[in-house]
Design a protein around this motif. Structure first.
Motif, PDB file in Angstrom:
ATOM      1  N   TRP A 104     116.193  48.741  47.328  1.00 30.79           N
ATOM      2  CA  TRP A 104     116.649  49.133  46.002  1.00 30.79           C
ATOM      3  C   TRP A 104     116.171  48.203  44.890  1.00 30.79           C
ATOM      4  O   TRP A 104     115.917  48.653  43.762  1.00 30.79           O
ATOM      5  CB  TRP A 104     118.176  49.215  45.973  1.00 30.79           C
ATOM      6  CG  TRP A 104     118.703  49.580  44.623  1.00 30.79           C
ATOM      7  CD1 TRP A 104     119.380  48.791  43.751  1.00 30.79           C
ATOM      8  CD2 TRP A 104     118.574  50.853  43.977  1.00 30.79           C
ATOM      9  NE1 TRP A 104     119.689  49.479  42.603  1.00 30.79           N
ATOM     10  CE2 TRP A 104     119.196  50.749  42.715  1.00 30.79           C
ATOM     11  CE3 TRP A 104     117.991  52.065  44.328  1.00 30.79           C
ATOM     12  CZ2 TRP A 104     119.268  51.807  41.814  1.00 30.79           C
ATOM     13  CZ3 TRP A 104     118.038  53.117  43.427  1.00 30.79           C
ATOM     14  CH2 TRP A 104     118.677  52.989  42.186  1.00 30.79           C
ATOM     15  N   ALA A 105     116.039  46.904  45.136  1.00 24.96           N
ATOM     16  CA  ALA A 105     115.732  45.949  44.068  1.00 24.96           C
ATOM     17  C   ALA A 105     114.501  46.335  43.243  1.00 24.96           C
ATOM     18  O   ALA A 105     114.546  46.249  42.007  1.00 24.96           O
ATOM     19  CB  ALA A 105     115.582  44.545  44.649  1.00 24.96           C
ATOM     20  N   PRO A 106     113.383  46.777  43.854  1.00 21.99           N
ATOM     21  CA  PRO A 106     112.235  47.169  43.034  1.00 21.99           C
ATOM     22  C   PRO A 106     112.532  48.378  42.142  1.00 21.99           C
ATOM     23  O   PRO A 106     112.054  48.436  41.001  1.00 21.99           O
ATOM     24  CB  PRO A 106     111.154  47.499  44.069  1.00 21.99           C
ATOM     25  CG  PRO A 106     111.551  46.739  45.289  1.00 21.99           C
ATOM     26  CD  PRO A 106     113.044  46.770  45.291  1.00 21.99           C
ATOM     27  N   ILE A 107     113.324  49.331  42.646  1.00 21.38           N
ATOM     28  CA  ILE A 107     113.703  50.485  41.828  1.00 21.38           C
ATOM     29  C   ILE A 107     114.549  50.027  40.647  1.00 21.38           C
ATOM     30  O   ILE A 107     114.346  50.447  39.498  1.00 21.38           O
ATOM     31  CB  ILE A 107     114.491  51.517  42.667  1.00 21.38           C
ATOM     32  CG1 ILE A 107     113.623  52.065  43.806  1.00 21.38           C
ATOM     33  CG2 ILE A 107     115.009  52.646  41.786  1.00 21.38           C
ATOM     34  CD1 ILE A 107     112.575  53.047  43.403  1.00 21.38           C
ATOM     35  N   PHE A 108     115.509  49.156  40.926  1.00 19.33           N
ATOM     36  CA  PHE A 108     116.379  48.643  39.872  1.00 19.33           C
ATOM     37  C   PHE A 108     115.551  47.910  38.819  1.00 19.33           C
ATOM     38  O   PHE A 108     115.767  48.060  37.610  1.00 19.33           O
ATOM     39  CB  PHE A 108     117.433  47.714  40.470  1.00 19.33           C
ATOM     40  CG  PHE A 108     118.529  47.336  39.522  1.00 19.33           C
ATOM     41  CD1 PHE A 108     119.686  48.109  39.434  1.00 19.33           C
ATOM     42  CD2 PHE A 108     118.431  46.212  38.717  1.00 19.33           C
ATOM     43  CE1 PHE A 108     120.707  47.758  38.569  1.00 19.33           C
ATOM     44  CE2 PHE A 108     119.439  45.855  37.847  1.00 19.33           C
ATOM     45  CZ  PHE A 108     120.589  46.634  37.766  1.00 19.33           C
ATOM     46  N   ALA A 109     114.586  47.105  39.269  1.00 17.55           N
ATOM     47  CA  ALA A 109     113.715  46.384  38.338  1.00 17.55           C
ATOM     48  C   ALA A 109     112.911  47.360  37.483  1.00 17.55           C
ATOM     49  O   ALA A 109     112.736  47.141  36.274  1.00 17.55           O
ATOM     50  CB  ALA A 109     112.778  45.459  39.113  1.00 17.55           C
ATOM     51  N   PHE A 110     112.428  48.435  38.090  1.00 17.40           N
ATOM     52  CA  PHE A 110     111.673  49.445  37.339  1.00 17.40           C
ATOM     53  C   PHE A 110     112.545  50.073  36.261  1.00 17.40           C
ATOM     54  O   PHE A 110     112.131  50.198  35.098  1.00 17.40           O
ATOM     55  CB  PHE A 110     111.148  50.520  38.291  1.00 17.40           C
ATOM     56  CG  PHE A 110     110.413  51.643  37.597  1.00 17.40           C
ATOM     57  CD1 PHE A 110     109.051  51.532  37.350  1.00 17.40           C
ATOM     58  CD2 PHE A 110     111.090  52.790  37.193  1.00 17.40           C
ATOM     59  CE1 PHE A 110     108.374  52.564  36.692  1.00 17.40           C
ATOM     60  CE2 PHE A 110     110.414  53.820  36.537  1.00 17.40           C
ATOM     61  CZ  PHE A 110     109.061  53.705  36.292  1.00 17.40           C
ATOM     62  N   LEU A 111     113.775  50.483  36.628  1.00 15.25           N
ATOM     63  CA  LEU A 111     114.677  51.105  35.650  1.00 15.25           C
ATOM     64  C   LEU A 111     115.017  50.136  34.523  1.00 15.25           C
ATOM     65  O   LEU A 111     115.103  50.518  33.352  1.00 15.25           O
ATOM     66  CB  LEU A 111     115.948  51.588  36.349  1.00 15.25           C
ATOM     67  CG  LEU A 111     115.771  52.740  37.355  1.00 15.25           C
ATOM     68  CD1 LEU A 111     117.073  52.997  38.102  1.00 15.25           C
ATOM     69  CD2 LEU A 111     115.294  54.004  36.653  1.00 15.25           C
ATOM     70  N   ALA A 112     115.239  48.865  34.878  1.00 14.23           N
ATOM     71  CA  ALA A 112     115.605  47.871  33.868  1.00 14.23           C
ATOM     72  C   ALA A 112     114.435  47.557  32.936  1.00 14.23           C
ATOM     73  O   ALA A 112     114.620  47.466  31.715  1.00 14.23           O
ATOM     74  CB  ALA A 112     116.087  46.593  34.560  1.00 14.23           C
ATOM     75  N   GLN A 113     113.242  47.423  33.494  1.00 11.28           N
ATOM     76  CA  GLN A 113     112.090  46.990  32.703  1.00 11.28           C
ATOM     77  C   GLN A 113     111.487  48.110  31.861  1.00 11.28           C
ATOM     78  O   GLN A 113     110.752  47.827  30.907  1.00 11.28           O
ATOM     79  CB  GLN A 113     111.015  46.413  33.625  1.00 11.28           C
ATOM     80  CG  GLN A 113     111.439  45.155  34.364  1.00 11.28           C
ATOM     81  CD  GLN A 113     111.660  43.988  33.420  1.00 11.28           C
ATOM     82  OE1 GLN A 113     110.899  43.766  32.496  1.00 11.28           O
ATOM     83  NE2 GLN A 113     112.735  43.236  33.645  1.00 11.28           N
ATOM     84  N   THR A 114     111.766  49.368  32.195  1.00  8.61           N
ATOM     85  CA  THR A 114     111.164  50.483  31.448  1.00  8.61           C
ATOM     86  C   THR A 114     112.108  51.085  30.410  1.00  8.61           C
ATOM     87  O   THR A 114     111.767  52.077  29.775  1.00  8.61           O
ATOM     88  CB  THR A 114     110.711  51.603  32.408  1.00  8.61           C
ATOM     89  OG1 THR A 114     111.842  52.047  33.194  1.00  8.61           O
ATOM     90  CG2 THR A 114     109.605  51.112  33.330  1.00  8.61           C
ATOM     91  N   ARG A 115     113.269  50.472  30.199  1.00  6.85           N
ATOM     92  CA  ARG A 115     114.205  51.026  29.216  1.00  6.85           C
ATOM     93  C   ARG A 115     113.620  51.032  27.808  1.00  6.85           C
ATOM     94  O   ARG A 115     113.902  51.938  27.024  1.00  6.85           O
ATOM     95  CB  ARG A 115     115.521  50.242  29.246  1.00  6.85           C
ATOM     96  CG  ARG A 115     116.408  50.575  30.429  1.00  6.85           C
ATOM     97  CD  ARG A 115     117.724  49.833  30.417  1.00  6.85           C
ATOM     98  NE  ARG A 115     117.531  48.402  30.693  1.00  6.85           N
ATOM     99  CZ  ARG A 115     118.530  47.557  30.883  1.00  6.85           C
ATOM    100  NH1 ARG A 115     119.790  47.979  30.803  1.00  6.85           N
ATOM    101  NH2 ARG A 115     118.297  46.285  31.149  1.00  6.85           N
ATOM    102  N   ALA A 116     112.813  50.035  27.489  1.00 10.03           N
ATOM    103  CA  ALA A 116     112.310  49.923  26.122  1.00 10.03           C
ATOM    104  C   ALA A 116     111.121  50.839  25.830  1.00 10.03           C
ATOM    105  O   ALA A 116     110.791  51.058  24.660  1.00 10.03           O
ATOM    106  CB  ALA A 116     111.909  48.475  25.836  1.00 10.03           C
ATOM    107  N   VAL A 117     110.484  51.380  26.870  1.00  8.72           N
ATOM    108  CA  VAL A 117     109.274  52.183  26.619  1.00  8.72           C
ATOM    109  C   VAL A 117     109.580  53.671  26.511  1.00  8.72           C
ATOM    110  O   VAL A 117     108.667  54.462  26.270  1.00  8.72           O
ATOM    111  CB  VAL A 117     108.212  51.950  27.720  1.00  8.72           C
ATOM    112  CG1 VAL A 117     107.824  50.487  27.782  1.00  8.72           C
ATOM    113  CG2 VAL A 117     108.703  52.440  29.082  1.00  8.72           C
ATOM    114  N   GLY A 118     110.854  54.068  26.668  1.00 10.75           N
ATOM    115  CA  GLY A 118     111.208  55.475  26.614  1.00 10.75           C
ATOM    116  C   GLY A 118     110.667  56.226  25.412  1.00 10.75           C
ATOM    117  O   GLY A 118     110.134  57.341  25.545  1.00 10.75           O
ATOM    118  N   PRO A 119     110.747  55.660  24.194  1.00 12.93           N
ATOM    119  CA  PRO A 119     110.251  56.387  23.015  1.00 12.93           C
ATOM    120  C   PRO A 119     108.745  56.613  23.006  1.00 12.93           C
ATOM    121  O   PRO A 119     108.246  57.429  22.225  1.00 12.93           O
ATOM    122  CB  PRO A 119     110.670  55.472  21.854  1.00 12.93           C
ATOM    123  CG  PRO A 119     111.838  54.698  22.375  1.00 12.93           C
ATOM    124  CD  PRO A 119     111.514  54.466  23.822  1.00 12.93           C
TER     125      PRO A 119
END
Length: 470
Positions: free
Chosen positions: A145-160
């Motif tokens: 799970w940790a890599p998935i969690f890191a992906f979700l956390a690190q990509t929050r700012a690129v949504g727009p």
């Protein structure tokens, strides 16, 4: 003789005479043909093409579309990372298809010992985030799970910036967490993070989303206007509630393909309202369940008037190492919805979900073209009733089903339009031969397929081998 008066030992080929624009198009077609559904390295790769001769290299380096498939696999060595930087630069402004497969075939099922961890995911994202505005598709496959969690956390700012994103597949490939009584682990990372920042994401082209063993903030997911949605193998304590699932589905009026595999939302995870959600364009539905009562509650929410292809699987058999439960109640209910719209199991306990919802579930079995059953157990009379409601069925696939399924088939009057029947190696060979013989020429294709772990075997490799969570 060439222009310099020297003898040329090599005549010009037809390919040499092509203008650069056509040669570039040929390169792109060669790559698309060779790399379809295959990871690196390709037999024909952009790198190979660029090393044939000086002209080919010049054309290849000038063809940005040739370098748009970014593939990283376990373990992501320095050579892979350097290649990624090179391909990102050579792809120029073209849209990117990103495949990140960090599964380790030798992993021992201990989350703490896996060779790809949070920091490794962050290192990969440092290379990719600057190109987020060009992402067209993303596929991230991990064991933990940790890599998935890191992906979700690190990509929050690129949504727009994700205005080109069309397809997303996030998978923690460990179906064990969908088993009965299993809760999500690691508990310290169980929070529901917003996908690409949630409501702030700008995803006008997103049409396909597959979340396998992955949960997000279901309260405000940026999932709208999808044509394909798959929710699979999530732990019971982190999956969406019925109301949240209803909100997601009603936001996707053009949905065509739906898959829900695992425990699935049910009354214990939030109440919904009377009525069902009408998904007018869904033609393909894959449903894998762990417990029949919960499966019935979820099915009672759905109205699928355009349904053509239906897949049913009792996934508890592979997850629990137990014999499948008797699915008679589920099969009888499906048959009853085809015969009458008055049967609603526990529907009185469900509250309204949408002003556009219909009043009764609809599974039009008579118009089904394909039916796949995996690990479904019931008496022959129950299967006969189900098949009797599938009067237009052309293709039937049976995997690890009870003998009653085949026992109901010798009568040609049942499933009169059946042209294709496939079974697996577990099927009764004598009974299968009898069915084929009695149906005669009407059954154009009848064959035994290799044994597979499930209807969606790519999503849950060796899931039953996972040890109990500590």
């Amino acid at each position: 003789m060439n222009a310099h008066g020297c003898l040329s030992l090599r005549g010009r080929t037809h390919l040499d005479r092509l203008p650069n624009e056509l040669l570039s198009a040929v390169f792109i077609l060669a790559i698309e043909q060779d790399c379809h559904d295959k990871p690196e390295p390709f037999t024909t790769s952009p790198t190979t093409i660029s090393h044939v001769c000086r002209r080919w290299r010049q054309v290849a380096l000038a063809t940005g579309a040739l370098w748009t498939k970014i593939v990283l696999t376990f373990p992501p060595c320095d050579q892979q990372l350097a290649r990624t930087l090179t391909w990102l630069a050579r792809s120029k402004t073209y849209s990117l298809d990103i495949i990140l497969d960090f599964r380790d075939q030798e992993w021992d099922w201990d989350e703490d010992t896996h060779g790809f961890r949070w920091g490794d995911m962050e290192a990969v994202l440092q290379l990719l985030l600057s190109s987020a505005a060009r992402w067209r598709s993303i596929e991230l496959l991990t064991d933990t799970w940790a890599p998935i969690f890191a992906f979700l956390a690190q990509t929050r700012a690129v949504g727009p910036t994700l205005t080109r994103l069309e397809r997303l597949h996030l998978a923690r490939c460990n179906a064990y967490f969908a088993a009965k009584g299993v809760v999500f682990e690691p508990t310290e990372l169980s929070q529901h993070l917003p996908l690409f920042g949630g409501a702030d994401a700008n995803l006008p082209r997103l049409s396909e989303v597959r979340l396998t063993g992955v949960h997000i903030d279901w309260a405000a997911p940026p999932l709208a206007g999808l044509t394909k949605l798959e929710l699979k193998y999530q732990a019971a304590d982190v999956m969406p509630s019925i109301a949240q699932l209803a909100h997601i589905l009603t936001a996707c009026p053009v949905l065509e393909t739906l898959a829900i595999v695992g425990s699935g939302p049910h009354a214990a995870h939030g109440r919904s309202a009377q009525g069902t959600i009408k998904l007018a364009r869904v033609t393909s539905f894959t449903f894998g369940f762990v417990e029949v009562p919960c499966a019935l509650q979820l099915l009672a929410l759905l109205d699928l008037p355009a349904l053509c292809d239906l897949s049913l699987e009792d996934v508890s058999a592979s997850l629990q190492h137990e014999a499948p439960d008797d699915a008679s109640a589920l099969l009888n209910w499906l048959s009853s919805t085809a015969e009458t719209s008055s049967a609603l199991p526990s529907a009185a306990s469900l509250a309204p979900v949408s002003a556009a919802s219909s009043s009764a579930p609809c599974f039009p079995l008579a118009q089904l073209q394909t039916l796949a059953l995996h690990a479904i157990h019931a008496p022959a009379t129950t299967f006969a009733r189900l098949f009797g409601a599938c009067s237009g069925l052309g293709v039937l696939r049976l995997r690890s089903v009870a003998p009653g399924a085949l026992a109901a088939l010798p009568c040609p009057a049942l499933l009169p339009r059946l042209t294709t029947l496939s079974v697996d190696a577990d099927a009764d060979a004598v009974l299968f031969a009898h069915v084929v013989e009695t149906r005669g020429a009407q059954l154009a294709h009848a064959f035994v397929e290799p044994r597979a772990p499930g209807l969606e075997e790519d999503d849950a490799p060796d899931a039953a081998d996972a040890p109990p969570t500590a």
